[in-house]
Motif scaffolding. Sequence first.
Motif, mmCIF file in Angstrom:
data_model
loop_
_atom_site.group_PDB
_atom_site.id
_atom_site.type_symbol
_atom_site.label_atom_id
_atom_site.label_comp_id
_atom_site.label_asym_id
_atom_site.label_seq_id
_atom_site.Cartn_x
_atom_site.Cartn_y
_atom_site.Cartn_z
ATOM 1 N N ALA A 79 0.851 -1.196 0.000
ATOM 2 C CA ALA A 79 0.000 0.000 0.000
ATOM 3 C C ALA A 79 0.880 1.236 0.000
ATOM 4 N N LYS A 80 0.375 2.284 -0.625
ATOM 5 C CA LYS A 80 1.115 3.546 -0.697
ATOM 6 C C LYS A 80 0.155 4.705 -0.919
ATOM 7 N N LEU A 81 0.655 5.904 -0.721
ATOM 8 C CA LEU A 81 -0.152 7.066 -1.090
ATOM 9 C C LEU A 81 -0.168 7.159 -2.610
ATOM 10 N N SER A 82 -1.119 7.891 -3.159
ATOM 11 C CA SER A 82 -1.205 8.026 -4.612
ATOM 12 C C SER A 82 -1.345 9.499 -4.957
ATOM 13 N N GLY A 83 -0.348 10.038 -5.686
ATOM 14 C CA GLY A 83 -0.418 11.457 -6.047
ATOM 15 C C GLY A 83 0.543 12.275 -5.207
ATOM 16 N N ALA A 84 0.165 13.501 -4.953
ATOM 17 C CA ALA A 84 1.103 14.425 -4.317
ATOM 18 C C ALA A 84 1.363 14.110 -2.850
ATOM 19 N N GLY A 85 0.451 13.412 -2.178
ATOM 20 C CA GLY A 85 0.563 13.205 -0.728
ATOM 21 C C GLY A 85 -0.166 14.326 0.000
ATOM 22 N N GLY A 86 0.073 14.412 1.316
ATOM 23 C CA GLY A 86 -0.572 15.482 2.090
ATOM 24 C C GLY A 86 -2.041 15.222 2.381
ATOM 25 N N GLY A 87 -2.610 14.193 1.768
ATOM 26 C CA GLY A 87 -4.039 13.890 1.916
ATOM 27 C C GLY A 87 -4.476 13.113 0.691
ATOM 28 N N ASP A 88 -5.627 13.440 0.144
ATOM 29 C CA ASP A 88 -6.169 12.728 -1.028
ATOM 30 C C ASP A 88 -6.280 11.218 -0.744
ATOM 31 N N CYS A 89 -5.760 10.393 -1.647
ATOM 32 C CA CYS A 89 -6.024 8.950 -1.541
ATOM 33 C C CYS A 89 -4.785 8.105 -1.334
ATOM 34 N N MET A 90 -5.007 6.921 -0.756
ATOM 35 C CA MET A 90 -3.986 5.873 -0.741
ATOM 36 C C MET A 90 -4.545 4.709 -1.551
ATOM 37 N N ILE A 91 -3.642 3.836 -2.004
ATOM 38 C CA ILE A 91 -4.085 2.654 -2.741
ATOM 39 C C ILE A 91 -3.456 1.411 -2.115
ATOM 40 N N ALA A 92 -4.190 0.319 -2.157
ATOM 41 C CA ALA A 92 -3.671 -0.943 -1.636
ATOM 42 C C ALA A 92 -3.912 -2.021 -2.681
ATOM 43 N N LEU A 93 -2.937 -2.896 -2.854
ATOM 44 C CA LEU A 93 -3.054 -3.993 -3.818
ATOM 45 C C LEU A 93 -3.583 -5.224 -3.085
ATOM 46 N N VAL A 94 -4.634 -5.828 -3.616
ATOM 47 C CA VAL A 94 -5.312 -6.933 -2.925
ATOM 48 C C VAL A 94 -5.590 -8.080 -3.897
ATOM 49 N N ASP A 95 -6.195 -9.143 -3.409
ATOM 50 C CA ASP A 95 -6.778 -10.143 -4.306
ATOM 51 C C ASP A 95 -8.197 -10.427 -3.796
ATOM 52 N N ASN A 96 -8.873 -11.352 -4.425
ATOM 53 C CA ASN A 96 -10.269 -11.608 -4.042
ATOM 54 C C ASN A 96 -10.402 -12.057 -2.593
ATOM 55 N N GLN A 97 -9.361 -12.744 -2.101
ATOM 56 C CA GLN A 97 -9.421 -13.227 -0.717
ATOM 57 C C GLN A 97 -9.284 -12.091 0.293
ATOM 58 N N THR A 98 -8.484 -11.084 -0.047
ATOM 59 C CA THR A 98 -8.176 -10.045 0.953
ATOM 60 C C THR A 98 -8.982 -8.757 0.765
ATOM 61 N N ARG A 99 -9.606 -8.591 -0.385
ATOM 62 C CA ARG A 99 -10.256 -7.313 -0.695
ATOM 63 C C ARG A 99 -11.186 -6.828 0.417
ATOM 64 N N GLU A 100 -12.077 -7.714 0.830
ATOM 65 C CA GLU A 100 -13.088 -7.293 1.798
ATOM 66 C C GLU A 100 -12.469 -6.858 3.132
ATOM 67 N N ALA A 101 -11.511 -7.645 3.591
ATOM 68 C CA ALA A 101 -10.858 -7.333 4.872
ATOM 69 C C ALA A 101 -10.113 -6.004 4.771
ATOM 70 N N VAL A 102 -9.470 -5.754 3.629
ATOM 71 C CA VAL A 102 -8.709 -4.500 3.455
ATOM 72 C C VAL A 102 -9.679 -3.315 3.404
ATOM 73 N N GLU A 103 -10.789 -3.489 2.691
ATOM 74 C CA GLU A 103 -11.790 -2.413 2.636
ATOM 75 C C GLU A 103 -12.301 -2.090 4.043
ATOM 76 N N ARG A 104 -12.596 -3.138 4.789
ATOM 77 C CA ARG A 104 -13.114 -2.930 6.156
ATOM 78 C C ARG A 104 -12.083 -2.222 7.027
ATOM 79 N N ALA A 105 -10.824 -2.631 6.878
ATOM 80 C CA ALA A 105 -9.753 -2.049 7.703
ATOM 81 C C ALA A 105 -9.573 -0.560 7.388
ATOM 82 N N ILE A 106 -9.651 -0.218 6.114
ATOM 83 C CA ILE A 106 -9.499 1.193 5.716
ATOM 84 C C ILE A 106 -10.666 2.008 6.282
ATOM 85 N N ASP A 107 -11.832 1.431 6.178
ATOM 86 C CA ASP A 107 -13.040 2.083 6.689
ATOM 87 C C ASP A 107 -12.919 2.302 8.217
ATOM 88 N N LYS A 108 -12.488 1.267 8.898
ATOM 89 C CA LYS A 108 -12.355 1.321 10.362
ATOM 90 C C LYS A 108 -11.304 2.352 10.777
#
Length: 322
Positions: free
Chosen positions: A276-305
């Motif tokens: 996972a890393k920030l995407s773009g200039a930093g300072g805010g905006d978005c981060m991105i994480a690389l997942v697969d079908n097994q981990t997607r849901e858990a990663v989404e939940r973790a980001i949300d939490k």
Amino acid sequence: MKSAEVSTPGKLMLFGEHAVVYGRPCIVTAVDQRMNVIAEIRERNILQLIAPDVGLPNYLQDIDDLGKNPNIPKGARFVEIAVKNFFEKYAVKSGLKIETRSDFSSEFGFGSSSAVTVGVIKALSELFDLKLTEQKLFDLSYKTVLDIQGVGSGFDLAAAIWGETLWFVGGGKTIIPLDGGNLPIVVGYTGIKADTPTLVRKVEEENRKYPKTIEKIFEAITLITEEAKDILERRDWVKLGDLMNLNQGLLDSLGVNTKVLSSLIYAAREAGAFGAKLSGAGGGDCMIALVDNQTREAVERAIDKAGGKVLRIKTGAEGVRK
Ligand code: PMV
């Protein structure tokens, strides 16, 4: 009256941000969130801009005064200067009504300014029956962005024009489509809008203070980006995730990471993301994480939490289209 409608994709930076401002490569992908621009010729010598998404339900500007007001409202700046540059470059002029509608919030850092710039110039080329090559569309869009911001590599314009996932070298010296497809990523929005030119200047300042060290960091980012290019096309997600983590460390060392970005990035990694890393200039905006079908849901939940907003997007989207 004659009208033209075009749409352009937003973008996400995958690798190489900041270093790309110094003529180095980056990898950017177009996302399936689009900016729609409708332009219409009008008799009155006025530019009428209808852009409710950025709080401008009815902005009016005399065609003879385009670009003269030093305080053009933020939401109108790229449209007005794009029209001015187009009229000057192609020696045409007319009253216009331009309407913009975006699938995504301008807060996300998906590149709404570049998407709207490309959209306006492309729509005008349709209205005035000019066949602009993609390179010409890029050059005039890039001039427009530099006129306004003074800084920027142009990677976001390339994504809006060519779409897909691109290998892009700073200033547009090389633009090559990669075999990226729809990458298995999760996007987390921090809720904080970053100001890209401010962050670019911050790195510039570091570079002035520690030129030799920062040069080495850019070199390392370039090596990571080069390696990522092949690994992405081979779809080796484990290695691509490692490279994202390496890139993130270097962005942190440049001083553009934040506590909020870090907390989303660590949450994603701990929930099983490959990287996972920030995407773009930093300072805010978005981060991105690389997942697969097994981990997607858990990663989404973790980001949300962790307080992030999960944005569902597809990558490798089509470039500008009528
Ligand atoms: O903040 P964004 O998503 O517009 O990305 C900026 C990326 C930089 O490399 C920092 C600037 C640029 O123009 O390439």
